[in-house]
Write a protein that holds these residues in place. Structure first.
Motif, PDB file in Angstrom:
ATOM      1  N   ASP A 161       0.810  -1.224   0.000  1.00 19.99           N
ATOM      2  CA  ASP A 161       0.000   0.000   0.000  1.00 19.99           C
ATOM      3  C   ASP A 161       0.843   1.274   0.000  1.00 19.99           C
ATOM      4  O   ASP A 161       0.302   2.378   0.062  1.00 19.99           O
ATOM      5  CB  ASP A 161      -0.921   0.015   1.204  1.00 19.99           C
ATOM      6  CG  ASP A 161      -0.163  -0.054   2.534  1.00 19.99           C
ATOM      7  OD1 ASP A 161       1.044  -0.402   2.512  1.00 19.99           O
ATOM      8  OD2 ASP A 161      -0.763   0.222   3.585  1.00 19.99           O
ATOM      9  N   GLN A 162       2.166   1.133  -0.067  1.00 20.49           N
ATOM     10  CA  GLN A 162       3.005   2.306   0.153  1.00 20.49           C
ATOM     11  C   GLN A 162       2.874   3.348  -0.961  1.00 20.49           C
ATOM     12  O   GLN A 162       2.866   4.559  -0.703  1.00 20.49           O
ATOM     13  CB  GLN A 162       4.462   1.903   0.331  1.00 20.49           C
ATOM     14  CG  GLN A 162       5.135   1.302  -0.893  1.00 20.49           C
ATOM     15  CD  GLN A 162       6.572   0.866  -0.587  1.00 20.49           C
ATOM     16  OE1 GLN A 162       6.970   0.790   0.574  1.00 20.49           O
ATOM     17  NE2 GLN A 162       7.339   0.561  -1.615  1.00 20.49           N
ATOM     18  N   ALA A 163       2.773   2.918  -2.211  1.00 19.67           N
ATOM     19  CA  ALA A 163       2.705   3.878  -3.310  1.00 19.67           C
ATOM     20  C   ALA A 163       1.463   4.765  -3.199  1.00 19.67           C
ATOM     21  O   ALA A 163       1.533   5.996  -3.347  1.00 19.67           O
ATOM     22  CB  ALA A 163       2.715   3.143  -4.644  1.00 19.67           C
ATOM     23  N   GLU A 164       0.307   4.130  -2.915  1.00 17.90           N
ATOM     24  CA  GLU A 164      -0.933   4.897  -2.795  1.00 17.90           C
ATOM     25  C   GLU A 164      -0.873   5.869  -1.624  1.00 17.90           C
ATOM     26  O   GLU A 164      -1.297   7.027  -1.743  1.00 17.90           O
ATOM     27  CB  GLU A 164      -2.117   3.953  -2.611  1.00 17.90           C
ATOM     28  CG  GLU A 164      -2.414   3.075  -3.805  1.00 17.90           C
ATOM     29  CD  GLU A 164      -3.510   2.085  -3.479  1.00 17.90           C
ATOM     30  OE1 GLU A 164      -4.678   2.499  -3.357  1.00 17.90           O
ATOM     31  OE2 GLU A 164      -3.199   0.890  -3.327  1.00 17.90           O
ATOM     32  N   LYS A 165      -0.349   5.410  -0.502  1.00 17.34           N
ATOM     33  CA  LYS A 165      -0.356   6.272   0.683  1.00 17.34           C
ATOM     34  C   LYS A 165       0.640   7.420   0.542  1.00 17.34           C
ATOM     35  O   LYS A 165       0.369   8.541   0.989  1.00 17.34           O
ATOM     36  CB  LYS A 165      -0.062   5.436   1.936  1.00 17.34           C
ATOM     37  CG  LYS A 165      -1.235   4.533   2.298  1.00 17.34           C
ATOM     38  CD  LYS A 165      -1.022   3.803   3.609  1.00 17.34           C
ATOM     39  CE  LYS A 165      -2.282   3.018   3.979  1.00 17.34           C
ATOM     40  NZ  LYS A 165      -2.116   2.243   5.228  1.00 17.34           N
ATOM     41  N   ILE A 166       1.769   7.172  -0.081  1.00 17.96           N
ATOM     42  CA  ILE A 166       2.735   8.252  -0.301  1.00 17.96           C
ATOM     43  C   ILE A 166       2.161   9.284  -1.267  1.00 17.96           C
ATOM     44  O   ILE A 166       2.336  10.499  -1.094  1.00 17.96           O
ATOM     45  CB  ILE A 166       4.065   7.675  -0.834  1.00 17.96           C
ATOM     46  CG1 ILE A 166       4.763   6.871   0.266  1.00 17.96           C
ATOM     47  CG2 ILE A 166       4.977   8.794  -1.324  1.00 17.96           C
ATOM     48  CD1 ILE A 166       5.976   6.099  -0.209  1.00 17.96           C
ATOM     49  N   ALA A 167       1.439   8.808  -2.265  1.00 17.53           N
ATOM     50  CA  ALA A 167       0.856   9.718  -3.259  1.00 17.53           C
ATOM     51  C   ALA A 167      -0.416  10.385  -2.777  1.00 17.53           C
ATOM     52  O   ALA A 167      -0.914  11.317  -3.410  1.00 17.53           O
ATOM     53  CB  ALA A 167       0.579   8.951  -4.544  1.00 17.53           C
ATOM     54  N   TYR A 196      -9.021   0.181   3.027  1.00 19.56           N
ATOM     55  CA  TYR A 196      -8.028   0.616   4.005  1.00 19.56           C
ATOM     56  C   TYR A 196      -8.739   1.356   5.132  1.00 19.56           C
ATOM     57  O   TYR A 196      -9.647   2.154   4.895  1.00 19.56           O
ATOM     58  CB  TYR A 196      -7.000   1.547   3.357  1.00 19.56           C
ATOM     59  CG  TYR A 196      -6.067   0.851   2.392  1.00 19.56           C
ATOM     60  CD1 TYR A 196      -5.262  -0.200   2.808  1.00 19.56           C
ATOM     61  CD2 TYR A 196      -5.998   1.260   1.060  1.00 19.56           C
ATOM     62  CE1 TYR A 196      -4.417  -0.837   1.920  1.00 19.56           C
ATOM     63  CE2 TYR A 196      -5.148   0.625   0.166  1.00 19.56           C
ATOM     64  CZ  TYR A 196      -4.361  -0.423   0.608  1.00 19.56           C
ATOM     65  OH  TYR A 196      -3.522  -1.054  -0.269  1.00 19.56           O
ATOM     66  N   VAL A 197      -8.321   1.083   6.360  1.00 19.86           N
ATOM     67  CA  VAL A 197      -8.950   1.692   7.527  1.00 19.86           C
ATOM     68  C   VAL A 197      -8.025   2.767   8.085  1.00 19.86           C
ATOM     69  O   VAL A 197      -6.850   2.507   8.354  1.00 19.86           O
ATOM     70  CB  VAL A 197      -9.244   0.629   8.605  1.00 19.86           C
ATOM     71  CG1 VAL A 197      -9.869   1.275   9.836  1.00 19.86           C
ATOM     72  CG2 VAL A 197     -10.182  -0.442   8.048  1.00 19.86           C
TER      73      VAL A 197
END
Length: 372
Positions: A28-34, A255-256
């Motif tokens: 999930d890192q790419a989505e959360k960073i973006a 995602y919560v």
């Protein structure tokens, strides 16, 4: 490894390890960073309805009158639902340590309160409207009259004779008792006895994402709920409330944005389900931060009284422990949390002589439940 502790243990060089000590990318890192991660409240439909709860302004009361006529006159209001509009208006809670019959008597709550109010913020009506502006106006116009009743807000007081009864069966929700060894002899032989009383406060989870979700019916007639939850198995509870087969309900957990135990219990699920099932349209519900702080289950406040017997060298030889937990107005996971408190009451120490009495009491405070 070298030396006695490493004798007989063979290790590989770091470069030879395939999993251990290797960097693993988070999915999930790419989505959360973006900043593109979509949480429960981010899904929207162009023609969706909006839902909101009308909540009690009193912690202990009897409902004497309800009237939605004025609210229904607001342009854009679709429906106003009371408890009698819910197919099966009771939510049952499994209470460990009790028989099914006793648990059923003591551990149920209404989806929408019809007669008795037990905490400030308890849901009484569900309003559905085409726009959020119409929704806000209509909620103000739902007329509910109350007869205020005596309340009890201290769990120790709640367990005394003559305390206001939160539930007809009494204010004791559950208890756990532990007796091992000879506590009296341990205290008689001790070099020192230490006594202390302690209290923990009610705590809110304070996650960044409030309770939210969207519901819709798919082409197969299945009720879909995309909600902020830690437990997708609540589809069973939703099905029971609506009186439909479990296979007709699907709960989706995106995602919560923080849970910590606070999204283990149902929040928006039953109300979204009712709104969708009644209107046959997509419906969105998101609690305000004020609603979340007011009415969502919290961490238990507890009163702990300890007597500890020890030798001069610091060895603990006995403990006499009393714990009282505040369950708030309804059961949720209070009996289970109290069990964990009881099991760990002696801390990391081996104590051969223990007497423990742990109880959780109903009060007119907001419900309490899991907290990591």
């Amino acid at each position: 490894m070298s030396g006695p502790q490493g004798a007989g243990i063979r290790t590989s060089k770091v470069g030879e390890l395939r999993i251990v000590r290797q960097p693993l990318p988070r999915h999930d890192q790419a989505e959360k960073i973006a900043g593109t991660t979509r949480y429960a409240g981010d899904l929207a439909y162009a023609s969706m309805f909006h839902a909101r709860l009308v909540r009690s302004p009193l912690p202990s009361a009897r409902i004497t009158r309800r009237d939605a006529a004025a609210a229904l006159e607001v342009p854009g209001v679709v429906c106003v639902l009371f408890g009698e509009n819910v197919p099966h208006n009771l939510i049952w809670v499994d209470v460990p340590g009790q028989t099914v019959e006793v648990a059923a008597l003591k551990a149920s709550m209404e989806v929408l309160a019809t007669d008795r109010i037990r905490f400030h913020g308890e849901p009484v009506a569900l309003v559905v409207a085409e726009t959020e502006d119409a929704l806000a106006e209509a909620c103000e116009l739902v007329e509910i009259d109350y007869e205020e009743l005596p309340g009890v807000f201290d769990p120790d007081v709640a367990l005394t004779d003559g305390a206001p009864a939160v539930h007809n069966q009494g204010n004791l929700l559950g208890e756990w008792n532990i007796d091992t060894g000879d506590v009296g002899a341990a205290f008689d032989a001790a070099d020192v006895v230490v006594e202390g009383s302690y209290a923990t406060q009610t705590v809110d989870h304070a996650y960044l994402e409030p309770e939210a979700g969207v519901g819709w019916l798919d082409d197969e007639g299945v009720l879909n709920l995309r909600v902020a939850t830690q437990v997708v198995e609540h589809y069973r509870d939703v099905a029971r409330i609506l009186g439909i087969p479990e296979a007709r309900v699907r709960v989706i957990a995106p995602y919560v944005g923080g849970g910590f135990g606070g999204k283990e219990d149902m929040t928006v699920e039953p109300y979204l389900a009712l709104a969708v099932w009644r209107t046959r349209r997509q419906v969105r519900m998101q609690w305000t931060r004020q609603e979340s702080l007011l009415a969502r289950p919290k961490r238990h406040s507890m009163r702990l009284r300890y007597r500890t017997a020890a030798r001069r060298d610091g060895t603990i030889v006995g403990q006499d422990i009393d714990i009282t937990a505040d369950s708030g107005a309804y059961a949720y996971l209070s009996a289970l949390v109290l069990l964990y408190s009881s099991v760990h009451a002696c801390g990391p120490y081996r104590v051969d002589n223990v007497r423990l009495r742990a109880r959780c009491a109903y009060t007119n405070n907001p419900p309490t439940s899991a907290f990591r």
